[in-house]
Design a protein around this motif. Structure first.
Motif: not given
Length: 349
Positions: A267-287, A319-324
């Motif tokens: 968690l400390a190594a990932l810049p998750f603050e740069r991710n979306s505030n929407d549901f696609v956050f889930d996918n971005q943090i995995i990537v 919208r989430y699927g397209l974001g993924v």
């Protein structure tokens, strides 16, 4: 007559201003700062400030702020004992708590909540407090009694004055978990869709050094449709997962679960603050975790699809699927050097 065992296991303060007393068995009572200060002074021999507000987050997402007494839990009696929900809470502190469970790792469960008042009690009561050191709920400007229920359950709470979205809620969850000194942070949806009983197993997979990141899979070794998952969501899940595995060159059974466990190092190594505030956050943090080179494990997770469980509608699902798909394409472009995306600027371990 047998000597009564003290209920209070330890007292703790953190640099983020939180103070609480943790009981050995439910309910876990959140005690007001004035009571904590008095008990701490008796046991440690040094005084603490006599007043401290409960933790809040300002509407702009800035530093923690104090709240007035109207938002504090009911003050604990500073006498020898107090009746609280049928149990005697003694003002006695046992030996300092030592982290001996799960290889000495501090486990914090985070609950990103929005209008979860009806299911919160079930979720919290199924968390194994012999393993889970703290439970932290972030209320995303709910319009129901989520915050009140959380305080009654003795859960550490943070409230957003304005709704920031599912991704924005998770950002606060993980930031606060790191501030609270988590070695392992486990996210559980408080709508009781995912089983809280799996938290110890997921945390153990990280605590003993096998994985950095664990996903609770609704697909692995089970039939989610028979458990109530809408058919269109199941089909979309399988198609999106297939595409992602091909593009990201992974072998995960799914990428869209809401039950996840992270090591604090990851968690400390990932810049998750740069991710979306929407549901696609889930996918971005995995990537992002894949970019970092994290060891990702999965655990089969039975789920419930009931009226109280939160779920996004068809249009938001599209919208989430397209974001993924966009996130996967961005990953491939970033890795190839064709394009650069700031949220993917991560040094591999």
């Amino acid at each position: 007559m047998r000597k009564a065992k003290p209920l209070i296991r330890h007292a703790a303060t953190t640099r983020s201003g939180l103070s609480h007393l943790v009981c050995k068995r439910p309910p876990h009572i959140l005690v007001e700062w004035s009571a904590f200060a008095a008990i701490y002074a008796d046991c440690i021999g040094s005084a603490l400030p006599s007043d401290r507000g409960t933790l809040g987050i300002d509407s702009d997402g800035g530093a923690p702020s104090k709240r007035g007494s109207q938002n504090r839990p009911k003050q604990a009696d500073q006498s020898n004992s107090e009746e609280h929900r049928g149990e005697t809470i003694r003002a006695v502190i046992a030996d300092p708590y030592t982290r001996t469970m799960l290889n000495g790792k501090r486990v914090i469960t985070v609950l990103p909540a929005y209008n979860a008042g009806r299911t919160l009690k079930q979720t919290v009561h199924e968390l194994d407090r012999a393993i889970v050191d703290e439970v932290l709920l972030v209320d995303d400007a709910s319009t129901d009694d989520t915050l009140l229920r959380a305080e009654e359950l003795g859960v550490i709470t943070i409230r957003h004055e304005k709704n920031r979205g599912y991704g924005g809620n998770q950002k606060t969850c993980y930031r606060a978990a790191l501030e609270l000194g988590a070695d392992i942070a486990v996210m559980v949806h408080p709508d009781y869709q995912y089983s809280p009983l799996l938290v110890p197993a997921m945390a153990a997979m990280i605590a003993y050094g096998e994985y950095d990141f664990v996903l609770g899979s609704r697909i692995l070794a089970q039939d989610p449709v028979s458990r109530g998952m809408p058919v269109y969501k199941y089909v979309a899940n399988r198609l999106l997962t297939l595409c992602e595995n091909l593009v990201l060159r992974q072998k995960l059974s799914e990428y869209h679960t809401g039950l996840r466990a992270f090591s604090s190092t990851l968690l400390a190594a990932l810049p998750f603050e740069r991710n979306s505030n929407d549901f696609v956050f889930d996918n971005q943090i995995i990537v992002q975790a894949i970019m970092f080179g994290a060891r990702i494990g999965e655990l089969s997770c039975p789920t419930r699809y009931e009226a109280e469980s939160s779920s996004i509608g068809f249009s938001r699902s599209v919208r989430y699927g397209l974001g993924v798909l966009r996130t996967s394409a961005q990953y491939r472009l970033h890795v190839s050097g064709a394009r650069r995306y700031p949220y993917l600027d991560i040094a591999s371990k």
